[in-house]
Motif scaffolding. Structure first.
Motif, PDB file in Angstrom:
ATOM      1  N   GLU A   1     -25.877  37.355  23.844  1.00 21.03           N
ATOM      2  CA  GLU A   1     -26.925  36.451  23.396  1.00 21.03           C
ATOM      3  C   GLU A   1     -26.313  35.291  22.626  1.00 21.03           C
ATOM      4  O   GLU A   1     -25.175  35.344  22.160  1.00 21.03           O
ATOM      5  CB  GLU A   1     -27.937  37.178  22.507  1.00 21.03           C
TER       6      GLU A   1
ATOM      7  N   THR B   1     -29.680  28.297  23.988  1.00 23.43           N
ATOM      8  CA  THR B   1     -30.790  28.385  23.044  1.00 23.43           C
ATOM      9  C   THR B   1     -31.260  26.976  22.727  1.00 23.43           C
ATOM     10  O   THR B   1     -30.536  25.998  22.958  1.00 23.43           O
ATOM     11  CB  THR B   1     -30.375  29.126  21.757  1.00 23.43           C
TER      12      THR B   1
ATOM     13  N   LEU C   1     -25.493  31.346  28.837  1.00 25.33           N
ATOM     14  CA  LEU C   1     -26.335  31.607  27.672  1.00 25.33           C
ATOM     15  C   LEU C   1     -26.677  30.297  26.975  1.00 25.33           C
ATOM     16  O   LEU C   1     -25.827  29.419  26.818  1.00 25.33           O
ATOM     17  CB  LEU C   1     -25.607  32.527  26.694  1.00 25.33           C
TER      18      LEU C   1
ATOM     19  N   ALA D   1     -35.781  34.368  18.818  1.00 24.95           N
ATOM     20  CA  ALA D   1     -35.075  34.954  19.950  1.00 24.95           C
ATOM     21  C   ALA D   1     -35.936  36.025  20.592  1.00 24.95           C
ATOM     22  O   ALA D   1     -36.534  36.859  19.935  1.00 24.95           O
ATOM     23  CB  ALA D   1     -33.754  35.560  19.474  1.00 24.95           C
TER      24      ALA D   1
ATOM     25  N   THR E   1     -33.530  31.440  24.742  1.00 23.07           N
ATOM     26  CA  THR E   1     -34.052  31.708  23.405  1.00 23.07           C
ATOM     27  C   THR E   1     -34.274  30.406  22.691  1.00 23.07           C
ATOM     28  O   THR E   1     -33.797  29.368  23.096  1.00 23.07           O
ATOM     29  CB  THR E   1     -33.074  32.580  22.605  1.00 23.07           C
TER      30      THR E   1
ATOM     31  N   GLY F   1     -33.847  34.511  30.100  1.00 12.55           N
ATOM     32  CA  GLY F   1     -32.772  34.616  29.121  1.00 12.55           C
ATOM     33  C   GLY F   1     -32.671  33.476  28.145  1.00 12.55           C
ATOM     34  O   GLY F   1     -31.712  33.396  27.398  1.00 12.55           O
TER      35      GLY F   1
ATOM     36  N   ARG G   1     -27.921  32.640  19.582  1.00 11.70           N
ATOM     37  CA  ARG G   1     -29.114  32.351  18.791  1.00 11.70           C
ATOM     38  C   ARG G   1     -28.714  31.833  17.412  1.00 11.70           C
ATOM     39  O   ARG G   1     -27.579  32.007  16.970  1.00 11.70           O
ATOM     40  CB  ARG G   1     -30.002  33.587  18.644  1.00 11.70           C
TER      41      ARG G   1
END
Length: 650
Positions: free
Chosen positions: A235, A178, A176, A43, A29, A27, A237
């Motif tokens: 998500e 990134t 989550l 992503a 990104t 998961g 990103r």
């Protein structure tokens, strides 16, 4: 060599793939900025984690994959406390908070006193009894560095921190995350923008790095979307990004600062007194726009480096320099408006604004002294309070980095040298500190930022605690989050002041520059006062030791009578004016149907009036001292002249 377990084998494969091909898993990104400043979102593709980034700079993460799990759960399940037990809650949730006891809060401050000195050694026993809740966000390795840097930034829904030349962004509501890639060298500073204009669930993050680049990242976080029912996949990103570079090759910017009311930001040059201001013609920053670009420089002394800057308003900025000056600028014309010296010529390390931009906070070099100033339109700021650290322990070391919470109720400082955290409560009515609470931490705090959790807490003694401070810290071996209930660091009503104490404080020797500060009326009023008092003390000691004190007493009485008559005239004039202009807040509070808000406004007005009266009284005393000093000097000259005449006659 023993055989590897299945988990060890998979972890080794992931490290190899990440090192060779830049893969990511579970998961994660990544987002990058290309050299042409066109954003490239990756992503769904693969990138390396902090463990596999080979950084040759001061900070890198070592074992985050073991701390943050896959985002299959809505909680930040990988957060661990000091005892390494898992906490299946989000970052903004508090469980098992310690109850309030006699150690909370710290010493209450007498707000009628301007000069406050805090001795950490005096309250060591109370500090040991305080145990704030601490949560580990991730393992993080830092070199010991005593400097005012910001390697971490947080807002209501996101936390970001530097990972070598990259930036990790994590949702505070889930796991989550990134990785933002756009710099080619170490990231030096981070900040989230609070300016309006972005869609819901989108956040603007700014960063500057040692390669001279500046990046603005628009990050989307589905956890912050209001309607979760329409979201098919969660998500986080980067959806847009913009890149600037320093105009001089090899130079860099050391700090980025957003304006909270307009889409514009400031960049502090690392080696000069220049502050660059960039404004967007729209509500967002994106490629292809024509930006307004202004430079503020040339008003500080030659060779000065700007340490910090602050937005006073959309059109006004303040810069704090190593020359000891704070300069207010008109951003549009790039002209100086006001200049003053807040710390007697010492370098100004930090500057902040609080309480709807009514108050200015300045901090001198090493964070030894903090001063609060009342901002007045078109005039020099008015000094409200001086708070300084003076420890009775000889080997006490001090270097504070500071942050202000979003609601301007607290100023938080971290002493890198002593592993201490200080929370100062701000009385907004008086614009003064009224309480200081010190906390001991196990690791040095090199950088911090503060947010607020709006969630109501339940404690054993207080069932309606409004919120808590969330203090995000970059420490020696980890990034940790300190949860502090605001009720534990706020003085209760009717609390007896402890500071200033009756204990004799050691005098801290500070070198003050003696060169003239120019024709600034503010400096004439405040900058030379200490020298006048020193001359007065010397003159009094000389006269009292060599001659009878009757003449000196007579001079003091005459000066007091002279000033007393003038003060009586002033009070008579002020009283005649105030009698006909009674504030509406007092009239409403005196009526039979007065509401709680009327009483609160009346109380605030009375407290402010009493504080102003005390300040006027102190200024009158200072004026009296100056008159006495002049009279004593004249008396000394007269006596000395008489003695010289007698000596010549004999």
């Amino acid at each position: 060599m023993g055989t590897l377990s299945e988990e060890q084998r998979i972890a080794a494969q992931r490290r190899f793939l990440a090192k060779r091909f830049g893969n990511t898993f579970a998961g994660e990104t990544a987002s990058t900025i290309s050299s042409s400043t066109i954003p490239v979102s990756t992503a769904g593709q693969s990138t390396s984690s902090e463990t596999d980034i080979k950084a040759q700079v001061s900070s890198q993460v070592k074992s985050e994959p073991n701390v943050i799990p896959v985002p299959s759960s809505s909680s930040f399940g990988g957060i661990t406390s000091n005892d390494n037990t898992a906490m299946n809650t989000s970052l903004s949730t508090t469980t098992g908070y310690v109850s309030k006891n006699a150690a909370w809060p710290g010493p209450v401050i007498d707000t009628s006193v301007v000069d406050i000195h805090y001795d950490p050694n005096e309250f060591a026993d109370e500090v040991r009894d305080r145990e704030p809740q601490v949560r580990k966000v991730t393992s993080y390795s830092s070199q010991y560095e005593v400097a005012d840097i910001r390697r971490i930034a947080a807002c209501s829904d996101l936390i970001s921190y530097a990972v070598a030349q990259h930036i990790r962004v994590i949702s505070v509501q889930s796991s989550l995350k990134t990785l933002l890639k756009g710099h080619s060298d170490e990231v030096l500073d981070l900040e989230f923008s609070a300016a309006p204009g972005l869609p819901t669930g989108h956040f603007l993050l700014g960063s500057c790095a040692a390669d001279g680049s500046v990046c603005l990242w628009t990050v989307m976080n589905t956890d912050a979307m209001p309607d979760q029912s329409v979201i098919t996949e969660k998500e986080i990103r980067c959806v847009d990004s913009t890149r600037w570079t320093h105009p001089v090759q090899g130079e860099k910017y050391k700090r980025i600062l957003f304006c909270s009311e307009s889409p514009r930001f400031a960049l502090i040059d690392a080696a000069t007194d220049t502050v660059r201001v960039i404004a967007s013609p729209t509500s967002v920053f994106t490629n292809g726009l024509k930006y307004e670009d202004v430079s503020l420089s040339g008003e500080h002394k030659p060779g000065t480096v700007v340490n910090d800057t602050v937005w006073i308003s959309v059109r006004t900025m303040g810069t704090a320099g190593s020359d000891g000056r704070v300069i207010m600028w008109d951003v549009k014309s790039a002209k100086k408006l006001i200049e003053f010296v807040p710390h007697d010529g010492r370098s100004v390390q930090s500057i902040r604004v609080i309480e709807r931009r009514r108050c200015l906070v300045t901090c001198d070099e090493a964070g030894q002294e903090i001063r609060l100033w009342l901002l007045m339109d078109g005039k020099h700021p008015k000094l409200k309070q001086r708070f300084s650290f003076r420890c009775s322990t000889p080997n006490f070391r001090l270097f504070n980095v500071l942050s202000v919470d979003p609601e301007s109720d607290f100023l938080v400082l971290a002493n890198i040298s002593q592993k201490s955290l200080y929370v100062l409560h701000i009385n907004k009515d008086l614009i003064k500190f009224d309480c200081v609470t010190e906390l001991a931490v196990r690791q040095e705090i090199f950088s911090l930022c503060v947010t607020r959790s709006p969630q109501a807490l339940v404690t054993l003694e207080n069932e309606s605690s409004p919120s808590e401070l969330l203090i995000w810290c970059v420490q020696l071996k980890a990034i940790q989050l300190y949860h502090i209930d605001v009720g534990l660091v706020t003085p209760s009503k009717g609390a007896v002041p402890v500071l200033p104490s009756n204990k004799v404080m050691p005098v801290v020797k500070v070198e003050v520059k003696s060169e003239p500060q120019g024709d600034n009326p503010f400096e004439k009023e405040y900058g030379n006062h200490s020298a006048v008092v020193t001359d007065q003390a010397r003159a009094e000691m000389k006269v009292e030791s060599e001659f009878p004190t009757t003449d000196l007493v007579k001079q003091k009485q005459e000066a007091s009578e002279e000033l007393g008559q003038q003060q009586a005239r002033d009070i008579h004039l002020d009283g005649s004016k105030s009698a006909t202009a009674l504030p509406e807040s007092i009239k409403n509070a005196a009526s039979d149907g007065a509401s709680d808000s009327d009483l609160a406004r009346a109380g605030a007005y009375i407290r402010s009036s009493v504080d102003e009266m005390l300040q006027d009284f102190k200024r009158t005393q200072a004026q009296e001292e100056v008159v006495i000093a002049k009279r004593v000097q004249n008396l000394g000259k007269s006596v000395e002249s008489t003695l010289n005449e007698k000596i010549q006659a004999t």
